[in-house]
Design an enzyme around this catalytic site. Structure first.
Site, mmCIF file in Angstrom:
data_model
loop_
_atom_site.group_PDB
_atom_site.id
_atom_site.type_symbol
_atom_site.label_atom_id
_atom_site.label_comp_id
_atom_site.label_asym_id
_atom_site.label_seq_id
_atom_site.Cartn_x
_atom_site.Cartn_y
_atom_site.Cartn_z
ATOM 1 N N GLU A 1 0.887 -1.178 0.000
ATOM 2 C CA GLU A 1 0.000 0.000 0.000
ATOM 3 C C GLU A 1 0.910 1.208 0.000
ATOM 4 O O GLU A 1 1.683 1.397 0.940
ATOM 5 C CB GLU A 1 -0.920 -0.046 1.215
ATOM 6 N N CYS B 1 -2.051 8.203 4.845
ATOM 7 C CA CYS B 1 -2.165 7.819 3.437
ATOM 8 C C CYS B 1 -3.538 8.155 2.873
ATOM 9 O O CYS B 1 -3.720 8.148 1.656
ATOM 10 C CB CYS B 1 -1.874 6.331 3.263
#
Length: 460
Positions: A229, A268
């Site tokens: 990720e 994020c």
């Protein structure tokens, strides 16, 4: 049980443990995960204080993250104990000769986990990758993040004791830090991925780091999957009806500013690009949001390097940066849609965002022009027919580009629930079909095997 401090020790021990631990029934794995959660909870005050000194994050934020992390461990344990992670596929008499075919799921084997810096618990040593791999029946070798060496080692001690107390074989949990290979964390990372005992990788971090691990994994004699990720800008699209009055503009400006500056923008899922209507209302929202963001003083950041990168971006945009070495001064850049190019499209870790003035009719094309994202958000007036029609037109573009689409909220809160998808198309992640949050994360570390005509009583 003591955690191993060298790569070969940890990886070889994990390989030795894989067969035994992988054969455990789901109830024993649940009990192990619950024991890990209980051990972290018992040390909560100590760990939160230690994390505060190394991260600069607030006590409230860190305490809430511990709650999320221990809840995640217990949820994954309960999930596998109920058999909800399994394929449950069978085709009676479907094969040649009338043989039954049914699917069983087996653990992949030892998993290399790379702890992230911005969530020292939820994506750190005891985080989702560790929890989902252990839930799947896979030993783990966790590399601590160099920004939090003391916290990482202390959590490793706690988990090692909990795993041993649950009766797991030596090597079920392994831990490495930057000191394990001549103090070079990058060298250690590549060597860990390339170790033949490792069968899969879980990573949360930068695009450059994730891509390096993917390349190393692909170059092995036996390539292995890397579930990376790697972040995104998480675009927010504001529709006209949502900001038609002053109260609504104030509400959304405060909400967006809080999402940008919370945790110093080191998430994020931070809204890194906000599209506002090219109108008086849109301009007012952009100005108010920018002002609320800029009113904050410098915020402590996770590392000196992250703060320096934020300052460089700020100096490029505004011509001035914060004086403090490990702090970031919040700011917003405001541009028109025609200038939305280059660095404005890139993820910038820290308390900053880009506000783009655009005709809402251009929103679908702007979304189509962007790379894959973890999230995309629509802010609209539910009672406005025009907003709903615009959203109907925009949604297909967002679904094509993002792993999670948010309606009338901000994307920074990621719920640890069965339906959550924390992933997205490249380059947000390396595997758009997978998630690193939620119970579906467990399936990254198991593989299905079809058994054709095999008597069921022969399968343990």
């Amino acid at each position: 049980m003591t955690y191993h401090t060298t790569l070969d020790q940890a990886a070889d021990a994990a390989a030795s443990a894989a067969g035994v631990y992988g054969s455990w029934n789901a109830e024993r794995r649940r009990d192990l995960l619950h024991a890990c959660a209980d051990a972290v909870d018992a040390a909560r005050a100590e760990l939160v204080a230690l994390a505060g000194t190394e991260t600069g994050l607030t006590e409230a934020r860190l305490d809430g993250e511990v709650t999320r992390t221990t809840g995640q461990l217990r949820l994954y344990g309960d999930h596998v104990a109920a058999g909800r992670h399994l394929s449950h596929r069978s085709s009676p008499g479907a094969a040649l000769g009338g043989a039954d075919v049914y699917t069983v799921d087996v653990p992949l084997g030892p998993v290399a986990v790379f702890a992230a810096s911005n969530f020292p618990f939820a994506f750190g040593v005891p985080g989702g990758d560790t929890a989902s791999a252990l839930a799947a029946g896979c030993p783990v070798v966790v590399k601590g993040h160099p920004a939090q060496p003391r916290l990482s080692r202390r959590i490793a001690e706690i988990l090692s004791a909990a795993v041993a107390g649950a009766g797991a074989p030596e090597g079920t949990f392994g831990f490495l830090d930057a000191e394990s290979t001549d103090g070079d964390p990058n060298k250690l990372s590549i060597e860990l991925v390339q170790h033949p005992a490792i069968k899969a990788v879980g990573f949360t971090g930068s695009f450059g780091g994730g891509r390096a691990l993917m390349d190393a994994a692909a170059a092995r004699p036996e390539p292995i999957p890397v579930y990376a990720e790697m972040g995104s800008v998480n675009p927010v699209f504001v529709l006209p009806g949502a900001i038609a009055d002053q109260a609504a503009r104030e509400k959304w400006a405060a909400t967006l500013a809080g999402a940008v500056t919370g945790s110093a923008g080191q998430l994020c899922t931070k809204p890194g690009v906000v599209f506002v209507p090219e109108s008086a209302d849109g301009e007012a929202l952009g100005d108010l949001t920018g002002a609320l963001i800029g009113d904050n003083g410098p915020i402590p950041m996770l590392t000196d390097g992250m703060a320096a990168a934020h300052r460089r971006w700020q100096e490029q945009i505004t011509g001035a940066g914060a004086d403090a070495e490990r702090a970031g001064k919040p700011f917003a850049a405001q541009i028109s849609a025609k200038d939305f190019a280059g660095d404005y499209r890139e993820e910038h870790f820290g308390p900053a965002t880009v506000i783009v003035r655009a005709d809402p009719a251009e929103y679908p094309a702007l979304a189509d022009s962007m790379e894959g994202q973890l999230t995309a958000t629509i802010i609209a007036d539910d009672a406005s027919d025009s907003d709903r029609e615009a959203a109907r037109t925009l949604l297909p573009s967002l679904v094509a580009k993002a792993g999670r689409v948010v309606w009338n909220s901000v994307p920074t809160g990621v719920a640890v629930v069965e339906a959550m998808q924390h992933g997205g198309p490249w380059p947000a992640t390396s595997a758009s079909w997978s998630t690193s949050v939620g119970t579906e994360a467990i399936r990254r570390f198991i593989r299905p095997v079809a058994l054709q005509g095999v008597p069921a009583d022969l399968v343990g």
